[in-house]
Scaffold this motif. Structure first.
Motif, PDB file in Angstrom:
ATOM      1  N   SER A   7      42.992  73.655  18.672  1.00 47.38           N
ATOM      2  CA  SER A   7      43.648  74.428  17.628  1.00 47.38           C
ATOM      3  C   SER A   7      42.943  74.405  16.172  1.00 47.38           C
ATOM      4  O   SER A   7      42.830  75.501  15.601  1.00 47.38           O
ATOM      5  CB  SER A   7      45.213  74.189  17.331  1.00 47.38           C
ATOM      6  OG  SER A   7      45.953  74.702  18.585  1.00 47.38           O
ATOM      7  N   VAL A  62      42.050  84.007  24.173  1.00 46.52           N
ATOM      8  CA  VAL A  62      41.198  83.116  23.658  1.00 46.52           C
ATOM      9  C   VAL A  62      39.721  83.523  23.718  1.00 46.52           C
ATOM     10  O   VAL A  62      38.794  83.417  22.838  1.00 46.52           O
ATOM     11  CB  VAL A  62      41.329  81.490  24.080  1.00 46.52           C
ATOM     12  CG1 VAL A  62      40.144  80.765  23.636  1.00 46.52           C
ATOM     13  CG2 VAL A  62      42.663  81.149  23.572  1.00 46.52           C
ATOM     14  N   THR A  97      47.716  84.921  15.353  1.00 45.29           N
ATOM     15  CA  THR A  97      47.251  84.099  14.148  1.00 45.29           C
ATOM     16  C   THR A  97      45.995  84.582  13.391  1.00 45.29           C
ATOM     17  O   THR A  97      46.078  84.752  12.217  1.00 45.29           O
ATOM     18  CB  THR A  97      47.246  82.623  14.576  1.00 45.29           C
ATOM     19  OG1 THR A  97      48.203  82.215  15.172  1.00 45.29           O
ATOM     20  CG2 THR A  97      46.744  81.831  13.033  1.00 45.29           C
ATOM     21  N   LEU A 156      49.850  75.903  23.927  1.00 43.89           N
ATOM     22  CA  LEU A 156      49.182  76.767  23.043  1.00 43.89           C
ATOM     23  C   LEU A 156      49.603  78.073  22.930  1.00 43.89           C
ATOM     24  O   LEU A 156      49.341  78.703  21.871  1.00 43.89           O
ATOM     25  CB  LEU A 156      47.541  76.659  23.828  1.00 43.89           C
ATOM     26  CG  LEU A 156      46.786  75.350  23.380  1.00 43.89           C
ATOM     27  CD1 LEU A 156      45.650  75.349  24.140  1.00 43.89           C
ATOM     28  CD2 LEU A 156      46.619  75.029  22.158  1.00 43.89           C
ATOM     29  N   ALA A 164      45.620  69.638  22.236  1.00 48.91           N
ATOM     30  CA  ALA A 164      46.247  71.056  21.520  1.00 48.91           C
ATOM     31  C   ALA A 164      45.906  70.871  19.997  1.00 48.91           C
ATOM     32  O   ALA A 164      45.583  71.973  19.470  1.00 48.91           O
ATOM     33  CB  ALA A 164      47.727  71.067  21.545  1.00 48.91           C
ATOM     34  N   PRO A 211      47.044  82.535  19.313  1.00 49.85           N
ATOM     35  CA  PRO A 211      46.025  82.655  18.739  1.00 49.85           C
ATOM     36  C   PRO A 211      45.486  83.905  18.129  1.00 49.85           C
ATOM     37  O   PRO A 211      45.022  83.766  16.960  1.00 49.85           O
ATOM     38  CB  PRO A 211      44.834  82.055  19.819  1.00 49.85           C
ATOM     39  CG  PRO A 211      45.693  81.428  20.678  1.00 49.85           C
ATOM     40  CD  PRO A 211      46.966  82.184  20.677  1.00 49.85           C
ATOM     41  N   SER A 261      51.300  79.198  19.643  1.00 51.82           N
ATOM     42  CA  SER A 261      50.668  79.419  18.565  1.00 51.82           C
ATOM     43  C   SER A 261      50.058  81.010  18.381  1.00 51.82           C
ATOM     44  O   SER A 261      49.552  81.301  17.522  1.00 51.82           O
ATOM     45  CB  SER A 261      49.539  78.424  18.374  1.00 51.82           C
ATOM     46  OG  SER A 261      48.676  78.524  19.457  1.00 51.82           O
ATOM     47  N   PHE A 272      49.835  75.958  13.603  1.00 49.24           N
ATOM     48  CA  PHE A 272      49.610  75.006  14.428  1.00 49.24           C
ATOM     49  C   PHE A 272      50.967  74.662  15.273  1.00 49.24           C
ATOM     50  O   PHE A 272      50.890  74.060  16.352  1.00 49.24           O
ATOM     51  CB  PHE A 272      49.414  73.731  13.871  1.00 49.24           C
ATOM     52  CG  PHE A 272      48.024  73.553  13.278  1.00 49.24           C
ATOM     53  CD1 PHE A 272      46.850  72.786  13.962  1.00 49.24           C
ATOM     54  CD2 PHE A 272      47.668  73.879  12.012  1.00 49.24           C
ATOM     55  CE1 PHE A 272      45.817  72.487  13.451  1.00 49.24           C
ATOM     56  CE2 PHE A 272      46.338  73.755  11.527  1.00 49.24           C
ATOM     57  CZ  PHE A 272      45.078  73.103  12.318  1.00 49.24           C
ATOM     58  N   TYR A 326      42.412  74.286   7.424  1.00 54.12           N
ATOM     59  CA  TYR A 326      42.873  73.916   9.015  1.00 54.12           C
ATOM     60  C   TYR A 326      42.190  72.551   9.261  1.00 54.12           C
ATOM     61  O   TYR A 326      42.711  71.912  10.135  1.00 54.12           O
ATOM     62  CB  TYR A 326      42.179  75.188   9.809  1.00 54.12           C
ATOM     63  CG  TYR A 326      43.207  76.527   9.742  1.00 54.12           C
ATOM     64  CD1 TYR A 326      43.948  76.755   9.959  1.00 54.12           C
ATOM     65  CD2 TYR A 326      42.226  77.649   9.549  1.00 54.12           C
ATOM     66  CE1 TYR A 326      45.026  77.905   9.928  1.00 54.12           C
ATOM     67  CE2 TYR A 326      42.991  78.869   9.074  1.00 54.12           C
ATOM     68  CZ  TYR A 326      44.264  78.937   9.387  1.00 54.12           C
ATOM     69  OH  TYR A 326      44.900  80.122   9.316  1.00 54.12           O
ATOM     70  N   PHE A 377      51.750  72.738  19.427  1.00 57.39           N
ATOM     71  CA  PHE A 377      51.499  71.446  20.027  1.00 57.39           C
ATOM     72  C   PHE A 377      52.650  70.352  20.059  1.00 57.39           C
ATOM     73  O   PHE A 377      52.462  69.563  20.855  1.00 57.39           O
ATOM     74  CB  PHE A 377      50.362  70.974  19.332  1.00 57.39           C
ATOM     75  CG  PHE A 377      50.825  70.171  17.947  1.00 57.39           C
ATOM     76  CD1 PHE A 377      50.881  68.825  18.042  1.00 57.39           C
ATOM     77  CD2 PHE A 377      50.846  70.630  16.779  1.00 57.39           C
ATOM     78  CE1 PHE A 377      51.033  68.151  16.767  1.00 57.39           C
ATOM     79  CE2 PHE A 377      51.487  70.117  15.461  1.00 57.39           C
ATOM     80  CZ  PHE A 377      51.669  68.640  15.705  1.00 57.39           C
ATOM     81  N   LEU A 433      40.896  77.464  15.036  1.00 57.52           N
ATOM     82  CA  LEU A 433      41.601  77.998  13.718  1.00 57.52           C
ATOM     83  C   LEU A 433      40.385  77.917  12.531  1.00 57.52           C
ATOM     84  O   LEU A 433      40.019  78.952  11.962  1.00 57.52           O
ATOM     85  CB  LEU A 433      42.660  77.510  13.296  1.00 57.52           C
ATOM     86  CG  LEU A 433      43.787  77.801  14.212  1.00 57.52           C
ATOM     87  CD1 LEU A 433      45.036  76.658  13.670  1.00 57.52           C
ATOM     88  CD2 LEU A 433      44.409  79.152  14.269  1.00 57.52           C
TER      89      LEU A 433
END
Length: 538
Positions: free
Chosen positions: A287, A211, A76, A68, A283, A73, A71, A256, A97, A259, A291
């Protein structure tokens, strides 16, 4: 391993004695190296224990957090989402998404099942070799090395830019972007030599904090909506009918990426048959949910009718402006810092993946044998880690040399290094996923298991066709993805790098088949090559 018998369809290039054995019973058992007591759980390779990755280092939580982290988060949410809203003009980003989540779940059915039969740090290229042939696997190995290296080194541009901005804002210091980028490359390289479980702990702490902050401001956005109130308009299919749909698809699928890295760590997990499969679905599901909800929360905070215009005006600053209005300056300052640490986590995650691809390629003869060795102290793929670090330093220095401004040109790390490299990497990963989908089908058909795996094969076919469509959109809209004009040479040079690597890999595989057939036969076999050689010698 369950794939060590004569029915795998990988017998080309091995003598008949190696394949008349049943499984690996005549040599060391899977997970047991030469001279290693039974039950130690170590992974052996065809070169012996000095070429082994240490097993039992990662469980479900450690592996999940490691993949994870790639990516990023917060990166993104703060970077990709405002771009899709403001530049591409797609209001239905949250729905995208969800759609892509469904496609990648379909992909995961076959890909995860493949991970139960093939344990190899070369994941993508090993699967493709086992399904589509060793020559295709050789090509995939070079594309994977290019794609993940490009994505990793591209983040250094964004990282350097953001850190230099923090110095200017909070310390009133002028620091060129490439200074923190080079320092980060050295630190990441040092961490890459350490035990993977230690790396997983570093990534875990960073990703969990990141997160948590995103969830907090998502809740704040929905609790204090814009003038249009809490609206589900962003999930309306009509919002996807604009001309920018293909471009938005390319941006969103890149969110993404990560993953699919779970099988890379199969040899280092406690129970690869269970853990890798579980982590992949977790994952993808987490995700997609994360997202979609975050993109929707942004549309609620600004109003679906205003989100495109607002994002176009504020760009990446959109998220920080919305959080400052609702949660105050202190929270936003912390968010800026975590934005940087999240990028560092992504840098380390991609670094670990590249190091393991290089290890697998060195182990099978696709790269010099030195890359197939591990550190005696940590069991990490030390030489693969060094290769990735050198590549990163060379590219960052190259972009720094062409940046002739004292404080650094903002367009160098963002519009050049980050944008160019990230999109090269994304295109490469999309092509690898598409090829892996078809390789899964070929693998099980050749094993005579098409009937038993029918549902997974249908899912893989649907995913493969969808990913080919995304790849076509990516190439077609590459000028928009990298911010170049339609007549810019970049629109064909950058995707052309991926194409040349793919073709070059096919030529390399064909040459190996002719000149070094024993090396060609090993491609994708990993640990099994060692087991087959021992069986043949017996």
């Amino acid at each position: 391993m369950s794939t060590g018998n004569s029915s795998t369809g990988t017998s080309s290039g091995w003598n008949s004695n190696a394949h008349t054995s049943t499984g690996t019973t005549t040599g060391p058992r899977p997970g047991q190296g030469p001279g290693t007591p039974s039950g130690t759980g170590e992974i052996s390779t065809f070169k012996g224990q000095e070429r082994a990755l240490r097993a039992d280092r990662l469980g479900t939580a450690g592996l999940l957090l490691s993949v994870l982290a790639a990516s990023a988060p917060l990166m993104t949410v703060a970077g990709v989402m405002p771009t899709v809203y403001g530049v591409v003009g797609i209001v239905g980003q949250p729905l995208l998404y969800v759609i892509l989540g469904v496609v990648l779940v379909l992909f995961s059915f076959g890909y995860a099942e493949m991970s139960r039969h093939v344990h190899n740090a070369g994941a993508f290229y090993a699967y493709i070799a086992r399904g589509l042939g060793a020559t295709a696997g050789a090509s995939a190995s070079l594309v994977a090395l290019l794609a993940y290296n490009a994505m990793q080194v591209g983040i250094y541009g964004l990282f350097g830019f953001e850190v230099s901005g923090l110095f200017a804002t909070y310390l009133d210091l002028t620091v060129a972007w490439w200074v923190p980028a080079l320092i980060a490359a050295v630190v990441v390289g040092l961490l890459g030599w350490l035990k993977i479980d230690l790396n997983a702990k570093v990534l875990g702490v960073l990703i969990l904090i990141e997160v948590a902050l995103v969830v907090i401001f998502d809740i704040a956005f929905v609790a204090d909506p814009g003038k249009e109130g809490v609206s589900l308009h962003a999930f309306n299919p009509d919002t996807l009918t604009s001309a920018g749909f293909g471009t938005a698809l390319c941006f969103c699928i890149a969110a993404f990426v990560g993953f699919e890295q779970a099988p890379v760590y199969a040899e280092e997990t406690s129970r690869p048959n269970v853990v890798v499969r579980r982590v992949m679905f977790l994952a993808v599901g987490l995700s997609a949910l994360f997202l979609a909800l975050s993109a929707w929360a942004i549309s609620v905070a600004t109003g679906p009718g205003s989100v495109v215009a607002t994002a176009g005006e504020q760009g990446p600053g959109l998220i920080f402006g919305l959080t400052e209005d609702r949660l105050g300056t202190t929270f936003t300052d912390v968010l800026h810092v975590l934005f940087v640490t999240g990028m560092f986590a992504a840098l380390l995650s991609f670094h670990n993946v590249v190091a393991r691809y290089a290890f697998a390629m060195g182990r099978e003869g696709l790269l010099p044998a030195a890359f197939g060795r591990t550190s005696k102290s940590s069991g990490a793929p030390a030489y693969g880690s060094a290769l990735q670090s050198v590549f990163s330093l060379v590219v960052v220095v190259a972009f720094a040399v062409t940046d002739d401004k004292p404080a650094g040109d903002p367009t160098a790390p963002i519009l050049r290094l980050f944008t160019w490299m990230a999109n090269i990497g994304a295109l490469g990963v999309i092509l690898l996923m598409a090829a892996a989908s078809f390789a899964v089908i070929a693998f099980f058909v050749r094993r005579g298991a098409a009937g038993a795996q029918a549902a997974r094969l249908v899912a893989s076919a649907l995913a493969g066709l969808s990913l080919v469509a995304v790849a076509v959109y990516t190439v077609k809209d590459f000028d928009l993805l990298v911010g170049a004009g339609p007549d810019s040479a970049l629109s064909w040079i950058l995707p052309g790098i991926v194409g040349l690597t793919l073709v070059g890999g096919l030529v390399y595989g064909a040459v190996l088949r002719s000149v070094r057939p024993e090396t060609h036969a090993r491609i994708g076999l990993g640990n099994e090559a060692f087991q087959l050689e021992k069986a043949a010698q017996s």
